[in-house]
Each structure stands twice: as structure tokens, then as C-alpha cells.
Design an enzyme around this catalytic site. Structure first.
Site, PDB file in Angstrom:
ATOM      1  N   GLU A 190       0.843  -1.210   0.000  1.00  9.79           N
ATOM      2  CA  GLU A 190       0.000   0.000   0.000  1.00  9.79           C
ATOM      3  C   GLU A 190       0.874   1.255   0.000  1.00  9.79           C
ATOM      4  O   GLU A 190       0.543   2.250  -0.639  1.00  9.79           O
ATOM      5  CB  GLU A 190      -0.938   0.007   1.206  1.00  9.79           C
ATOM      6  N   TRP A 228       1.789   1.942  -3.435  1.00 15.00           N
ATOM      7  CA  TRP A 228       0.748   2.626  -4.225  1.00 15.00           C
ATOM      8  C   TRP A 228       0.880   4.142  -4.066  1.00 15.00           C
ATOM      9  O   TRP A 228       0.711   4.900  -5.014  1.00 15.00           O
ATOM     10  CB  TRP A 228      -0.658   2.208  -3.750  1.00 15.00           C
ATOM     11  N   TRP A 276     -19.895  13.413 -19.287  1.00 13.65           N
ATOM     12  CA  TRP A 276     -20.446  13.101 -17.961  1.00 13.65           C
ATOM     13  C   TRP A 276     -21.758  13.853 -17.763  1.00 13.65           C
ATOM     14  O   TRP A 276     -21.953  14.931 -18.335  1.00 13.65           O
ATOM     15  CB  TRP A 276     -19.455  13.513 -16.863  1.00 13.65           C
ATOM     16  N   ASN A 325     -10.707   2.670   2.825  1.00 14.30           N
ATOM     17  CA  ASN A 325     -10.334   2.543   1.412  1.00 14.30           C
ATOM     18  C   ASN A 325     -11.371   1.783   0.591  1.00 14.30           C
ATOM     19  O   ASN A 325     -11.723   2.197  -0.514  1.00 14.30           O
ATOM     20  CB  ASN A 325      -8.967   1.867   1.292  1.00 14.30           C
ATOM     21  N   TRP A 378     -15.926  12.330 -12.401  1.00 17.37           N
ATOM     22  CA  TRP A 378     -15.111  11.945 -11.245  1.00 17.37           C
ATOM     23  C   TRP A 378     -14.430  13.145 -10.601  1.00 17.37           C
ATOM     24  O   TRP A 378     -14.120  13.135  -9.419  1.00 17.37           O
ATOM     25  CB  TRP A 378     -14.073  10.880 -11.643  1.00 17.37           C
ATOM     26  N   TRP A 430      -9.405   8.227  -7.725  1.00 20.99           N
ATOM     27  CA  TRP A 430     -10.600   8.574  -8.512  1.00 20.99           C
ATOM     28  C   TRP A 430     -10.468   8.110  -9.956  1.00 20.99           C
ATOM     29  O   TRP A 430     -11.423   7.603 -10.546  1.00 20.99           O
ATOM     30  CB  TRP A 430     -10.880  10.085  -8.423  1.00 20.99           C
TER      31      TRP A 430
HETATM   32  P1  FAD Z   1      -3.790   1.742   5.071  1.00 23.90           P
HETATM   33  O1  FAD Z   1      -4.655   0.694   4.533  1.00 23.90           O
HETATM   34  O2  FAD Z   1      -3.302   1.571   6.471  1.00 23.90           O
HETATM   35  O3  FAD Z   1      -2.624   1.993   4.083  1.00 23.90           O
HETATM   36  C1  FAD Z   1      -1.328   2.455   4.456  1.00 23.90           C
HETATM   37  C2  FAD Z   1      -0.938   3.693   3.718  1.00 23.90           C
HETATM   38  O4  FAD Z   1      -0.694   3.390   2.360  1.00 23.90           O
HETATM   39  C3  FAD Z   1      -2.003   4.765   3.731  1.00 23.90           C
HETATM   40  O5  FAD Z   1      -1.942   5.526   4.898  1.00 23.90           O
HETATM   41  C4  FAD Z   1      -1.685   5.544   2.465  1.00 23.90           C
HETATM   42  O6  FAD Z   1      -0.660   6.485   2.684  1.00 23.90           O
HETATM   43  C5  FAD Z   1      -1.157   4.461   1.536  1.00 23.90           C
HETATM   44  N1  FAD Z   1      -2.220   3.948   0.681  1.00 23.90           N
HETATM   45  C6  FAD Z   1      -3.073   2.936   0.952  1.00 23.90           C
HETATM   46  N2  FAD Z   1      -3.871   2.687  -0.111  1.00 23.90           N
HETATM   47  C7  FAD Z   1      -3.520   3.569  -1.057  1.00 23.90           C
HETATM   48  C8  FAD Z   1      -3.968   3.818  -2.378  1.00 23.90           C
HETATM   49  N3  FAD Z   1      -4.942   3.107  -2.955  1.00 23.90           N
HETATM   50  N4  FAD Z   1      -3.389   4.819  -3.063  1.00 23.90           N
HETATM   51  C9  FAD Z   1      -2.390   5.552  -2.525  1.00 23.90           C
HETATM   52  N5  FAD Z   1      -1.922   5.358  -1.277  1.00 23.90           N
HETATM   53  C10 FAD Z   1      -2.474   4.379  -0.559  1.00 23.90           C
HETATM   54  N6  FAD Z   1      -5.243   8.296   0.157  1.00 23.90           N
HETATM   55  C11 FAD Z   1      -4.755   9.449   0.686  1.00 23.90           C
HETATM   56  O7  FAD Z   1      -3.782   9.404   1.453  1.00 23.90           O
HETATM   57  N7  FAD Z   1      -5.318  10.649   0.379  1.00 23.90           N
HETATM   58  C12 FAD Z   1      -6.399  10.756  -0.452  1.00 23.90           C
HETATM   59  O8  FAD Z   1      -6.866  11.864  -0.714  1.00 23.90           O
HETATM   60  C13 FAD Z   1      -6.945   9.560  -0.999  1.00 23.90           C
HETATM   61  N8  FAD Z   1      -8.043   9.583  -1.789  1.00 23.90           N
HETATM   62  C14 FAD Z   1      -8.538   8.411  -2.312  1.00 23.90           C
HETATM   63  C15 FAD Z   1      -9.655   8.465  -3.178  1.00 23.90           C
HETATM   64  C16 FAD Z   1     -10.173   7.301  -3.714  1.00 23.90           C
HETATM   65  C17 FAD Z   1     -11.373   7.381  -4.640  1.00 23.90           C
HETATM   66  C18 FAD Z   1      -9.586   6.068  -3.406  1.00 23.90           C
HETATM   67  C19 FAD Z   1     -10.150   4.794  -3.972  1.00 23.90           C
HETATM   68  C20 FAD Z   1      -8.482   6.001  -2.573  1.00 23.90           C
HETATM   69  C21 FAD Z   1      -7.937   7.162  -2.013  1.00 23.90           C
HETATM   70  N9  FAD Z   1      -6.819   7.137  -1.156  1.00 23.90           N
HETATM   71  C22 FAD Z   1      -6.316   8.310  -0.657  1.00 23.90           C
HETATM   72  C23 FAD Z   1      -6.107   5.873  -0.879  1.00 23.90           C
HETATM   73  C24 FAD Z   1      -6.593   5.128   0.372  1.00 23.90           C
HETATM   74  O9  FAD Z   1      -7.987   5.006   0.360  1.00 23.90           O
HETATM   75  C25 FAD Z   1      -6.169   5.803   1.673  1.00 23.90           C
HETATM   76  O10 FAD Z   1      -4.781   6.057   1.636  1.00 23.90           O
HETATM   77  C26 FAD Z   1      -6.438   4.918   2.870  1.00 23.90           C
HETATM   78  O11 FAD Z   1      -7.802   4.601   2.952  1.00 23.90           O
HETATM   79  C27 FAD Z   1      -5.993   5.634   4.129  1.00 23.90           C
HETATM   80  O12 FAD Z   1      -6.300   4.878   5.270  1.00 23.90           O
HETATM   81  P2  FAD Z   1      -5.159   4.135   6.083  1.00 23.90           P
HETATM   82  O13 FAD Z   1      -4.067   5.071   6.416  1.00 23.90           O
HETATM   83  O14 FAD Z   1      -5.823   3.412   7.201  1.00 23.90           O
HETATM   84  O15 FAD Z   1      -4.640   3.130   4.978  1.00 23.90           O
END
Ligand code: FAD
Length: 467
Positions: A268, A271, A299, A334, A352, A375
Site C-alpha cells: 500500500e 501505491w 459526464w 479505502n 469523477w 478517482w
Molecule cells: P492503510 O490501509 O493503512 O494503508 C497504508 C498507507 O498506504 C495509507 O496511509 C496511504 O498512505 C497508503 N495507501 C493505501 N492505499 C492507497 C492507495 N490506494 N493509493 C495511494 N496510497 C495508498 N489516500 C490518501 O492518502 N489521500 C487521499 O486523498 C486519498 N483519496 C482516495 C480516493 C479514492 C477514490 C480512493 C479509492 C483512494 C484514495 N486514497 C487516498 C487511498 C486510500 O484510500 C487511503 O490512503 C487509505 O484509505 C488511508 O487509510 P489508512 O491510512 O488506514 O490506509
């Protein structure tokens, strides 16, 4: 004698901060955070993020104080404030952690030019990502457009060891007393209060505690629990990483990747780096579809549908729960982000970018690169190969990822008494059952604003006509 300026932005920490370590070698050092009015704009920055920022600035000032320094907070546009400050304090170099959004790059280029006109330098250091954007490259020396091969190469890279904070900071230059600073606690726009316990406390101190707690056990279950909506199965470190109160590299180096939970967690973090790479290489992505052929899709401008979505009133419990979680906590799981994004772009055919802007204005972790990447992933306009045909069924997603209804019951309390087998599709309750349960669909809880099967077909037809 060298005099330097450390300009903090989204790197509000002292650990693993190459810019600070280098700046600390100067004979005189001033540290500044410039409170750009853009950071106080309520249409772009969520209240939870403002509160986080205020606390993070206080925490950073305390930490710099322990090292013999201090943080000046100056109000204004950094393009004017930083060169003026550099001139006033007669600094030779300004140190920053490079940021890669188009906004930040344009700002930093302007500051760099103004400094250069005066014979000073802007030194950009690494520290937002784990691998510097642009550094993970294909065999033919280009930036990856697809995550899986990016991840493979990224994982094999040596990302280096995190740096410890400087032992002490040099004395401030004599002129700092003249600078017009503000106390973050006295900026009215930052003085926001949230629902109890819903918003994370900002700052390196709380962020490091959260990281320690997360690595001390819960991360091991990440593989099993990360998609279960009703449990705290993810790290919730996203605001800490976004504001740079935590170094992503430090989090990554502390993982034991032989452990499946920790290995998935590392993916993650990759990502996050991937979307930073994409934005740095293709900055137009911030404004429109990554794939050029999808930049002018027709859209639908359906304001009523958008409002219902934003307010958590779509009649689809999993979507409404998620949107209400966002407006209360400034954060969303997420899996829920993927569900609501698919719903907006596909069931409602709303652009979007409206969803992206709504997220930025409400998320505590709002991040230009990850948000845009998420997005575009959901809309099928981005780097991902699956494209538009991945249309989530909100009922199936609900029963799969919230099987016991814990998440829906928490955020949509009017449905709390429904049995599990109807919780994710309350419109199927008979009139007698609605009466008996005290939930009349269309009165106590909205009827679904679309029929998902029809909306799905409409989306597929729309896509084939539009592309
Ligand atoms: P964990 O599951 O604990 O993940 C660990 C870390 O990995 C996160 O803190 C984050 O920094 C990174 N991460 C995890 N998943 C992703 C991902 N898909 N893409 C990029 N980084 C990721 N993340 C943001 O930090 N800011 C946003 O504005 C944001 N907007 C999003 C919008 C959409 C539509 C989607 C589908 C995802 C988005 N994410 C965003 C990614 C992800 O949803 C969040 O990082 C995550 O939910 C944060 O919760 P956590 O720290 O508990 O994540």
C-alpha cells in the site's frame, strides 16, 4: 559564515528529514512555515485537516525548540514571503522537501527564480515519498504506467536508512526578531473543533505513537482485516503521511516483509509512491483523465444526484454509510472510497472530478496524488488496465465487506434494527416489515435513487457510445 532557511511544508517532522539534516550544518538557521491563504480556504481544505495542521505546527515548534531552534509561522503567499524573508535574513540557501503536485512545482519554481535573481539558492531534498518520483524506471528508462511492474522494481530498490533528527540546531540569525509571525493557535481559520475522538490529533508526536501502536501487533492482521469495513483494520496513518509528520520511508523500513500482513502493508505504501510518480511525470493528470482519449467524456451534470451522494442520501446503505463517515470523521475506509467513487462515476455518471474535489474538501488526508489516482482508478480513466467495466454493485459490496452490518449500523442509525439479510437492500422489506421495524422507505430512509441493474446497463451503453 553560512545562514540558511529551512522552509517546512508537508514535512512537519524532525525524524528522517534530509532537508533539515542538511540545513542543520549551517552556522545560522531560521525555520519557517508559510501559512498560504490557500491552506485556509474552506472549499478546498477540510476542517479536520486545518485542525491537524494547527496541532502539527505547535508540535513541530516544540520539537525544534528542544533542539535549540524555533518555528516562525508567517502568513502570506510563499512566492513573496520566502524570497523576502531570505533577503531580510540574508540567507544563502533555502532548504525544502520537494513536493510534486503541479501547484507545488509551480510555486517552488517561482520561489527558486526569485531567490536566484538575488543570488540565493533553493535546495530541494527528497522526503515526501519512499523512492524519489521519477527514480523508479522501466528497462527503457521511462516512468511506469502500470502498478504491478512498478511495484516489482520499487521493492528491489534500496530506499536507504531513515535519518535521525539533528542533535541540535544552529542559532537563529539575528534578524528573526523583526519578522512578523503568527501563533498557529491564534489563526481563527485554524481554530476548528471536531466531533469527539473522530479527528486524529496532528503532529509528529501523536503520529509516531500511532505508528508504534500499529507496528506493535495490528499490522500483522492487515491482510485479513483491511477490507472489513466495520473494524479498525487499517493503520489510519494517511493524514500523518500526507502532512509528513511521519516519514513513509521510516514506516517502510520498520516493516518485516516476511510477515504477510506487513508485506501487504508495504504494497500500500508503494501505491502511494506510484501515484506520486505518475503525477510528477504527467502533471496534466491533476486536471483531467490520465488517458488522453477519455478527457472529453460527456459526464452527466446531475446536481441532485451529486447532492444525494455527497449527503449520504442515495438509499444505498453502504454508500450512505461511507459518505456520512466522511462528513463526520474527515476520513473514509479505502474499500468504501472505492465503492462510493464507483457509484458516483458509474451508477450516476457524474464526472469523477466533482467527487475528487468533494473528497479534497472533506478528507483529513486529502492528497492531490493519491486522491487523483484513486478517482481515476474508479472512473476507469487512469493508469489501470481494467477500465470502465469494473462497476461495483453496492449491495454485493455491502454484504461482502460489511457482512454483519456493523459499519452501516454505525453510520446509518435509522437502519440499525434491520435484520442482516435486508440491511444492504432495505427497499426489499415488505410494507408490513417496514411498519414493524419503524423504517418506512421513502420517509425514514430514502428509496434508492437509481436501480443498480438499470444504472449499470446505462453506464455500459454510455461508455460504448462515448468512446
Ligand atoms: P492503510 O490501509 O493503512 O494503508 C497504508 C498507507 O498506504 C495509507 O496511509 C496511504 O498512505 C497508503 N495507501 C493505501 N492505499 C492507497 C492507495 N490506494 N493509493 C495511494 N496510497 C495508498 N489516500 C490518501 O492518502 N489521500 C487521499 O486523498 C486519498 N483519496 C482516495 C480516493 C479514492 C477514490 C480512493 C479509492 C483512494 C484514495 N486514497 C487516498 C487511498 C486510500 O484510500 C487511503 O490512503 C487509505 O484509505 C488511508 O487509510 P489508512 O491510512 O488506514 O490506509
Amino acid at each position: 559564515m553560512t545562514t540558511e532557511l529551512m522552509w517546512f511544508r508537508r514535512d512537519l517532522r524532525t525524524h528522517d528529514l534530509p532537508a533539515l539534516v542538511t540545513a542543520a550544518d549551517a552556522d545560522r538557521l531560521a525555520c519557517v512555515f508559510v501559512l498560504d491563504p490557500h491552506l485556509l480556504d474552506h472549499e478546498r481544505v477540510s476542517p479536520a485537516r486545518k485542525r491537524y495542521l494547527r496541532q502539527a505546527l505547535v508540535d513541530l515548534d516544540n520539537r525544534l525548540g528542544d533542539l535549540g531552534g524555533q518555528l516562525m509561522v508567517v502568513l502570506g503567499d510563499p512566492r513573496h514571503v520566502v524570497p523576502a524573508l531570505a533577503k531580510d535574513l540574508e540567507v544563502d540557501a533555502v532548504h525544502v522537501t520537494a513536493d510534486h503536485t503541479p501547484f507545488a512545482v509551480a510555486r517552488d519554481d517561482a520561489v527558486e527564480k526569485a531567490l536566484a535573481d538575488d543570488g540565493r539558492t533553493l535546495e530541494r531534498h527528497q522526503g515526501v515519498s519512499i523512492a524519489p518520483p521519477g527514480s523508479v524506471r522501466t528497462g527503457s528508462d521511462s516512468v511506469y504506467k502500470v502498478f504491478t511492474p512498478f511495484h516489482r522494481t520499487w521493492t528491489q530498490r534500496d530506499h536507504g536508512e531513515p535519518l535521525t533528527p539533528p542533535a541540535a540546531l544552529p542559532r537563529a540569525p539575528d534578524g528573526v526578531g523583526r519578522i512578523d509571525t503568527v501563533a498557529p493557535t491564534e489563526v481563527p481559520q485554524l481554530d476548528v473543533r471536531g466531533p469527539d475522538e473522530a479527528w486524529p490529533d496532528g503532529g509528529e508526536g501523536p503520529a509516531r505513537e500511532r505508528l508504534d501502536d500499529w507496528l506493535d501487533g495490528p499490522v500483522d492482521d492487515y491482510d485479513d482485516r483491511r477490507d472489513v469495513l466495520g473494524v479498525p483494520g487499517t493503520s489510519r496513518l494517511s493524514p500523518d503521511l500526507h502532512m509528513g509528520c511521519l516519514s513513509a520511508r521510516e514506516a517502510w523500513t520498520r516493516l518485516d516483509r516476511r510477515n504477510p500482513g506487513q508485506d501487504t502493508y508495504a504494497t500500500e505504501l508503494a501505491w502511494r509512491d506510484f501515484y506520486l510518480h505518475v503525477m510528477a511525470e504527467w502533471p496534466d493528470t491533476a486536471r483531467g483523465a490520465f488517458r488522453e482519449e477519455y478527457r472529453d467524456l460527456p459526464w452527466h451534470d446531475d446536481d441532485d444526484a451529486f447532492e444525494a451522494w455527497a449527503e449520504g442520501q442515495t438509499g444505498f446503505p453502504i454508500v450512505d454509510a461511507a459518505m456520512r463517515q466522511l462528513s463526520t470523521m474527515g476520513w473514509m475506509h479505502n474499500r468504501a472510497r472505492m465503492i462510493v467513487a464507483s457509484f458516483l462515476c458509474k451508477d450516476l455518471l457524474v464526472d469523477w472530478r466533482r467527487g475528487e474535489a468533494h473528497f479534497m474538501a472533506n478528507l483529513v488526508d486529502g492528497d492531490t496524488c493519491s486522491n487523483n489516482g484513486g478517482w481515476q482508478w474508479a472512473a476507469g480513466t487512469g493508469t489501470d488496465a481494467q477500465q470502465f467495466i469494473r462497476i461495483f454493485n453496492p449491495t454485493t459490496q455491502g454484504t461482502r465487506f460489511d457482512p454483519d452490518g456493523v459499519y452501516v449500523r454505525r453510520w446509518v442509525p435509522e437502519l440499525a434494527d434491520l435484520p442482516n439479510n435486508r440491511l444492504h437492500e432495505p427497499w426489499r422489506l415488505s410494507e408490513e416489515d417496514q411498519e414493524a421495524l419503524g423504517v418506512i422507505i421513502g420517509e425514514d430512509y430514502p428509496a434508492p435513487i437509481v436501480d443498480h441493474a438499470e444504472a449499470r446497463q446505462r453506464a455500459m451503453d454510455w461508455w460504448s457510445q462515448a468512446t
